[in-house]
Design a protein around this motif. Sequence first.
Motif, PDB file in Angstrom:
ATOM      1  N   ILE A 280       0.810  -1.350  -0.030  1.00  0.00           N
ATOM      2  CA  ILE A 280      -0.060   0.069   0.165  1.00  0.00           C
ATOM      3  C   ILE A 280       0.977   1.049  -0.303  1.00  0.00           C
ATOM      4  N   TRP A 281       1.968   1.153   0.631  1.00  0.00           N
ATOM      5  CA  TRP A 281       2.795   2.146   0.691  1.00  0.00           C
ATOM      6  C   TRP A 281       3.535   2.554  -0.617  1.00  0.00           C
TER       7      TRP A 281
ATOM      8  N   GLU B 145       0.722   3.872  -2.935  1.00  0.00           N
ATOM      9  CA  GLU B 145      -0.063   5.395  -2.642  1.00  0.00           C
ATOM     10  C   GLU B 145       1.027   6.448  -2.825  1.00  0.00           C
TER      11      GLU B 145
ATOM     12  N   THR C  86       1.090   7.009   3.158  1.00  0.00           N
ATOM     13  CA  THR C  86      -0.032   6.236   2.525  1.00  0.00           C
ATOM     14  C   THR C  86      -1.140   6.987   2.376  1.00  0.00           C
TER      15      THR C  86
ATOM     16  N   THR D 266      -1.658   2.763   8.675  1.00  0.00           N
ATOM     17  CA  THR D 266      -2.409   1.954   7.505  1.00  0.00           C
ATOM     18  C   THR D 266      -2.906   0.437   8.118  1.00  0.00           C
TER      19      THR D 266
ATOM     20  N   LEU E 226      -6.503  -0.950   8.273  1.00  0.00           N
ATOM     21  CA  LEU E 226      -7.017  -2.282   7.925  1.00  0.00           C
ATOM     22  C   LEU E 226      -7.526  -3.289   8.916  1.00  0.00           C
TER      23      LEU E 226
ATOM     24  N   ILE F 153      -8.968  -4.754   1.778  1.00  0.00           N
ATOM     25  CA  ILE F 153      -7.843  -3.758   0.993  1.00  0.00           C
ATOM     26  C   ILE F 153      -8.921  -2.710   0.415  1.00  0.00           C
TER      27      ILE F 153
ATOM     28  N   TYR G 263      -9.476   0.546   1.576  1.00  0.00           N
ATOM     29  CA  TYR G 263      -8.472   1.790   1.537  1.00  0.00           C
ATOM     30  C   TYR G 263      -9.069   2.135   0.016  1.00  0.00           C
ATOM     31  N   ASN G 264      -9.420   1.453  -0.946  1.00  0.00           N
ATOM     32  CA  ASN G 264      -9.646   2.120  -2.272  1.00  0.00           C
ATOM     33  C   ASN G 264     -10.543   1.024  -3.000  1.00  0.00           C
TER      34      ASN G 264
ATOM     35  N   TYR H  91      -7.294  -2.049  -7.800  1.00  0.00           N
ATOM     36  CA  TYR H  91      -6.416  -1.544  -6.789  1.00  0.00           C
ATOM     37  C   TYR H  91      -6.127  -2.720  -5.891  1.00  0.00           C
ATOM     38  N   ALA H  92      -7.064  -3.344  -5.304  1.00  0.00           N
ATOM     39  CA  ALA H  92      -6.789  -4.491  -4.382  1.00  0.00           C
ATOM     40  C   ALA H  92      -6.147  -5.635  -4.783  1.00  0.00           C
TER      41      ALA H  92
ATOM     42  N   VAL I 241      -2.504  -4.401  -5.078  1.00  0.00           N
ATOM     43  CA  VAL I 241      -1.642  -4.369  -3.754  1.00  0.00           C
ATOM     44  C   VAL I 241      -1.513  -5.813  -3.205  1.00  0.00           C
TER      45      VAL I 241
END
Length: 382
Positions: A141-142, A145, A206, A240, A244, A287, A290-291, A296-297, A300
């Motif tokens: 994720i870091w 993002e 993040t 973060t 989660l 996940i 988060y978005n 995206y998931a 990640v």
Amino acid sequence: MSITRRHFGLGIAAISLNACGGSSTLGPRSTGSTSGLPADLRPTPNVAYDAWVASFRGRAGSSGISDATLASGFRGTGYLPGCVKRDRNQTEFKRSLEDYLSIAASDERISKGRAAFGRHSGTLNALEAKYGVDATIICAIWGLESFFGERRGDVPVVSATSTLAFDGRRGAFFEKQLIAALKILQNGDTTPAQLTGSWAGAMGHTQFIPTSYQAFAVDYTGDGRRDIWSDDPTDSLASTAAYLARNGWTRGLRWGGEVGNSAPAGTVIQPQAGGPKFAVTSNFRAIKRYNNSDAYAIGVGHLADRIGGAGPLRGSFPPDATGLTKDDRVALQKRLTAKGFDTDGADGVLGPKSQKAISDYQSSVGLEPTGIPSPELLRSLG
């Protein structure tokens, strides 16, 4: 508890994160240099915005913001026309999963991710032990993002959120973000100069929006501040993990995986027709808190797997609408660059630079400069 971190996706390096400064009615004009800053993210005089800021003072006071915080928070800020432009020009951009993963799990991002994980393995593993969230997921994720902290954003959050609150398209939402940002300053978590982020107010390693920061950010270092802006990513990574964990993450459960490649039991999805299938678990849905995007998931999860030492996807994607496979598109980029038409790399993702290179090449050989790739164009390049 189920709180969406933000109502808009910033994507992976999808927006330019630029710096700005300026003025407002609540403080004197900044005397700092603005050289080199994009013009549309420099404060611009706007009488209506100044009147809105003056009227906001009362609402801020009712929300517990002190006059001192208002004065310091707005000092050196102002109306940023570029924020409005970007907010209004957000179009629904459809990128194939293959292209998305080419960016999300590029060789460079994997390499940087493994190096970043190595540098911060002690912290990441400790966070996994505390919160139950896989250390490689936090690291991934870091990476998506902020490219592991390299692209955190330099736009003053008070300027960005006040501009978008004043603009009114999502006024109530951004006024909440502005009040939350001012509370961050009032609580002493950071200074006005350091309270920076994207044009839409997402902050730190993040990319938390201010209300999500208020709900989930943690002071893991124990220095009395939840500092997601400094070069040290510890509080950001911990925040973060906390996010989660409080949004449904199950300790010890994988996010999912490619079907036929040691995937856990889960719901099977195929985001791109003809492409690989994935079995996903409840942690995949965590996940997405988060978005809220399957791509995206998966990005990640796949990047996390690659950081952890896994290999690339085994399944293949079908040719694109022009009849080209990813290998074809990579070859096209390489051949164009070799002939002097720079595509800015060869990753198989034909973005604006590649389209311009195609157009320039077409013009050079007497063809209509459409910028559209094709198998015929690839063959013509030899």
